[in-house]
Design an enzyme around this catalytic site. Structure first.
Site, mmCIF file in Angstrom:
data_model
loop_
_atom_site.group_PDB
_atom_site.id
_atom_site.type_symbol
_atom_site.label_atom_id
_atom_site.label_comp_id
_atom_site.label_asym_id
_atom_site.label_seq_id
_atom_site.Cartn_x
_atom_site.Cartn_y
_atom_site.Cartn_z
ATOM 1 N N ASP A 42 -63.101 -49.113 -15.902
ATOM 2 C CA ASP A 42 -63.603 -50.326 -16.757
ATOM 3 C C ASP A 42 -65.020 -50.483 -16.744
ATOM 4 O OD1 ASP A 42 -60.826 -51.359 -17.021
ATOM 5 O OD2 ASP A 42 -60.963 -51.238 -15.004
ATOM 6 N N ASP A 77 -57.738 -46.037 -14.477
ATOM 7 C CA ASP A 77 -58.683 -46.239 -15.492
ATOM 8 C C ASP A 77 -60.145 -46.399 -15.217
ATOM 9 O OD1 ASP A 77 -58.454 -48.871 -15.100
ATOM 10 O OD2 ASP A 77 -56.588 -49.202 -16.517
ATOM 11 N N ASP A 132 -61.957 -61.074 -9.565
ATOM 12 C CA ASP A 132 -60.843 -61.585 -8.845
ATOM 13 C C ASP A 132 -60.993 -61.392 -7.091
ATOM 14 O OD1 ASP A 132 -60.204 -58.805 -9.096
ATOM 15 O OD2 ASP A 132 -58.253 -59.326 -9.994
HETATM 16 P P1 ATP Z 1 -56.072 -50.844 -12.030
HETATM 17 O O1 ATP Z 1 -56.813 -50.685 -13.347
HETATM 18 O O2 ATP Z 1 -56.388 -49.711 -10.980
HETATM 19 O O3 ATP Z 1 -54.635 -51.541 -11.994
HETATM 20 P P2 ATP Z 1 -58.327 -52.620 -11.983
HETATM 21 O O4 ATP Z 1 -59.011 -53.414 -10.652
HETATM 22 O O5 ATP Z 1 -59.197 -51.798 -12.636
HETATM 23 O O6 ATP Z 1 -57.187 -51.971 -11.137
HETATM 24 P P3 ATP Z 1 -58.165 -53.945 -14.338
HETATM 25 O O7 ATP Z 1 -56.734 -54.809 -14.847
HETATM 26 O O8 ATP Z 1 -58.159 -52.735 -14.960
HETATM 27 O O9 ATP Z 1 -57.733 -53.734 -12.633
HETATM 28 O O10 ATP Z 1 -59.146 -54.930 -14.430
HETATM 29 C C1 ATP Z 1 -60.488 -54.361 -14.230
HETATM 30 C C2 ATP Z 1 -61.319 -55.245 -13.540
HETATM 31 O O11 ATP Z 1 -61.522 -56.636 -14.026
HETATM 32 C C3 ATP Z 1 -60.782 -55.863 -11.985
HETATM 33 O O12 ATP Z 1 -61.237 -54.916 -11.042
HETATM 34 C C4 ATP Z 1 -61.349 -57.139 -11.830
HETATM 35 O O13 ATP Z 1 -62.795 -57.012 -11.449
HETATM 36 C C5 ATP Z 1 -61.258 -57.766 -13.150
HETATM 37 N N1 ATP Z 1 -60.286 -58.399 -13.581
HETATM 38 C C6 ATP Z 1 -59.133 -58.287 -14.130
HETATM 39 N N2 ATP Z 1 -58.274 -59.038 -13.943
HETATM 40 C C7 ATP Z 1 -58.784 -60.132 -13.672
HETATM 41 C C8 ATP Z 1 -58.214 -61.586 -13.529
HETATM 42 N N3 ATP Z 1 -57.172 -61.923 -13.853
HETATM 43 N N4 ATP Z 1 -59.333 -62.438 -12.768
HETATM 44 C C9 ATP Z 1 -60.373 -61.917 -12.529
HETATM 45 N N5 ATP Z 1 -60.923 -60.631 -12.760
HETATM 46 C C10 ATP Z 1 -60.112 -59.941 -13.180
HETATM 47 MG MG MG Z 2 -58.732 -50.928 -14.387
#
Ligand code: ATP
Ligand code: MG
Length: 494
Positions: A100, A98, A181
């Site tokens: 963000d 996805d 994170d």
């Molecule tokens: P994927 O969507 O492929 O699982 P992602 O890294 O995009 O991986 P998301 O859950 O969509 O993960 O979150 C988007 C972004 O928001 C992350 O890349 C991170 O930078 C931030 N993020 C998400 N959850 C947390 C958290 N619990 N603590 C700190 N930052 C977070």
């Molecule tokens: Mg994501």
């Protein structure tokens, strides 16, 4: 964050090749640059800036909807960046799950710009911009929380364990990067000047395949214990290693997981187990003492882990083989792009705990199998719900799968045909197959599974023959034996 349907994005082979070439170019460049800085300093005073020719992120690889959001925010005078998995995965040559976006617009300002926007989350307020099945998540740059806790409770709140109950303090992009994170998730792509900003040596960690938490690991895990799950998930998903300082505190801090609400655990269950990497995640969760926060009743019965050998005798080996097989099948189906329902895996996880309850109930009570089943269900489900809030629609399917195990046994008369027409027959039958695969010494189960496999592959006439060949099973309604009437006093004895 909620799992969303994957965006429809077609990546042509020529583009993929270009991406891989560019990745190689960037990675070799950046490794030398980052070697000059400490590889353990997780945030930098100044971001490393990669210009368009130094990275592979191009608009062709970004969904149209995400680009629309970026453009509109920019046009309205706000800063806006693609961030997180969208940038990270493109750097790795993968298709992002996805997209963000991070911006300096507040949630209300974002809502003012998009009709298709809904604001979600209390703990972490953000905007979802909805484009049909695709949702673009837009988060306002997060800032630091003050140590004294003098900030407004509506925007910042921390528990006694250091967990952030509200994380709605807004700040600059630099602060936002520090609040993310992992280093690999703190990469920002601008659609204005096409640069990638790397605030935490993330490109170097992408290059070296390292999952590294930003900031002090213990503090960051305490703020949000789900980061422990995310560390594991990214390591298995991206085939990376956790940095030692990132993995070391996890086991000791695992009890913090008890503070995570069951609704969030359901979201995390989906990401962990319905992602094509369930088996790998399971082993890691066990290794770090985290599996029990998903399935306490299962965890208690599993063999105790001995890191040298993997598992020690004493626990329930059958249970572990069963759930691993269920996860293996789920992973295969997902990786073959076949449909899966989380209900099947839930049903598999709780099958033996349920059977154990039924056995215990039968030891002390005389109940019909149905009554014993429902009595066990009323113990197992609420206990599980305390860890993971399983939505009602999945609970219904789980129950159907379990009830079908009994129905599949009773095939005489019209019963087999009725069971065959059950809306969840396929799931029930697959579950039976799974059981027979694991309970290899149960010949009756193997015969039953084969019977149903054959039944589905023959004509209706042959099905009738098969049914006629079944010896009537004992009545399932085993009633409490009637008390014998006292014999009438014999007059002969007098
Ligand atoms: P994927 O969507 O492929 O699982 P992602 O890294 O995009 O991986 P998301 O859950 O969509 O993960 O979150 C988007 C972004 O928001 C992350 O890349 C991170 O930078 C931030 N993020 C998400 N959850 C947390 C958290 N619990 N603590 C700190 N930052 C977070
Ligand atoms: Mg994501």
């Amino acid at each position: 964050m909620p799992i969303q349907p994957p965006p429809t994005l077609i990546i042509r082979p020529a583009i993929i090749k270009r991406v891989i070439d560019l990745c190689k170019k960037v990675f070799t460049k950046n490794t030398s640059k980052n070697n000059q800085t400490s590889s353990h300093a997780t945030t930098l005073d100044q971001p490393i800036e990669l210009s368009r020719d130094q990275h592979p992120v191009s608009r062709q690889l970004i969904s149209q909807s995400a680009l629309k959001v970026l453009y509109r925010l920019n046009k309205s005078g706000f800063d806006a960046y693609l961030v997180g998995g969208g940038v990270r995965d493109i750097l790795l040559g993968l298709k992002p799950k996805d997209f963000d976006i991070a911006t300096n617009a507040t949630p209300d300002e974002i809502k003012g710009l998009f009709r298709n926007c809904r604001l979600i989350g209390r703990r972490f307020r953000l905007a979802h911009i909805v484009f049909g099945r695709e949702i673009i998540e837009v988060a306002t740059f997060r800032g630091h929380h003050d140590e004294q806790g003098t900030q407004d409770k509506k925007t910042s709140k921390q528990s006694e364990h250091g967990m952030l109950l509200r994380d709605n303090i807004y700040g600059s992009i630099e602060e936002d990067a520090q609040r993310r994170d992992f280093t690999i998730n703190a990469l920002y792509y601008s659609s204005k000047d096409f640069k990638v900003l790397d605030f935490a040596n993330g490109v170097s960690d992408v290059n070296n395949k390292i999952i590294r938490l930003i900031g002090d690991p213990e503090t960051r895990y305490r703020e949000d214990p789900v980061r422990m799950l995310r560390a594991i998930r990214f390591a298995t998903k991206l085939d990376m290693q956790m940095a030692p300082e990132t993995s070391k505190p996890i086991k000791d801090l695992s009890p913090l997981m008890a503070n995570i609400p069951a609704a969030r655990m359901f979201e995390e269950f989906l990401k962990m187990f319905i992602s094509g990497k369930a088996v790998a995640n399971y082993h890691q969760l066990r290794k770090y003492n985290l599996f029990g926060y998903f399935f306490p009743a299962v965890d208690q019965k599993l063999p105790t882990l001995n890191l040298a050998q993997k598992s020690e005798p004493g626990g329930d080996d059958l249970l572990e083989r069963f759930i691993i097989q269920a996860m293996t099948n789920t992973d295969k189906r997902i990786n073959n792009e076949q449909r899966v329902t989380p209900a099947f895996l839930f049903a598999a996880m709780l099958w033996y705990p349920l059977q154990n309850y039924i056995k215990q109930i039968n030891l002390h009570n005389q109940m019909s199998p149905q009554d014993a089943f429902f009595a066990a269900l009323s113990e197992v489900m609420p206990e599980q719900q305390r860890s993971i809030a399983i939505p009602k629609r999945f609970q219904g399917v789980m129950k159907d799968i379990w009830i079908l195990q009994e129905k599949l046994v009773r095939r005489e008369g019209k019963k087999a045909f009725k069971t065959f027409e059950h809306p969840k027959f396929r799931a029930g039958y697959d579950f039976l197959l799974l059981r027979s695969e694991i309970e290899t010494d149960n010949d009756q189960l193997a015969e039953l599974a084969k019977w149903w496999t054959d039944f589905q592959n023959v004509s209706q006439d042959a099905q009738l023959q098969m049914v006629r060949g079944i010896k009537s099973a004992p009545n399932s309604r085993r009633r409490t034996p009637r008390k014998r009437r006292k014999p009438a006093p014999s007059t002969a004895a007098k």
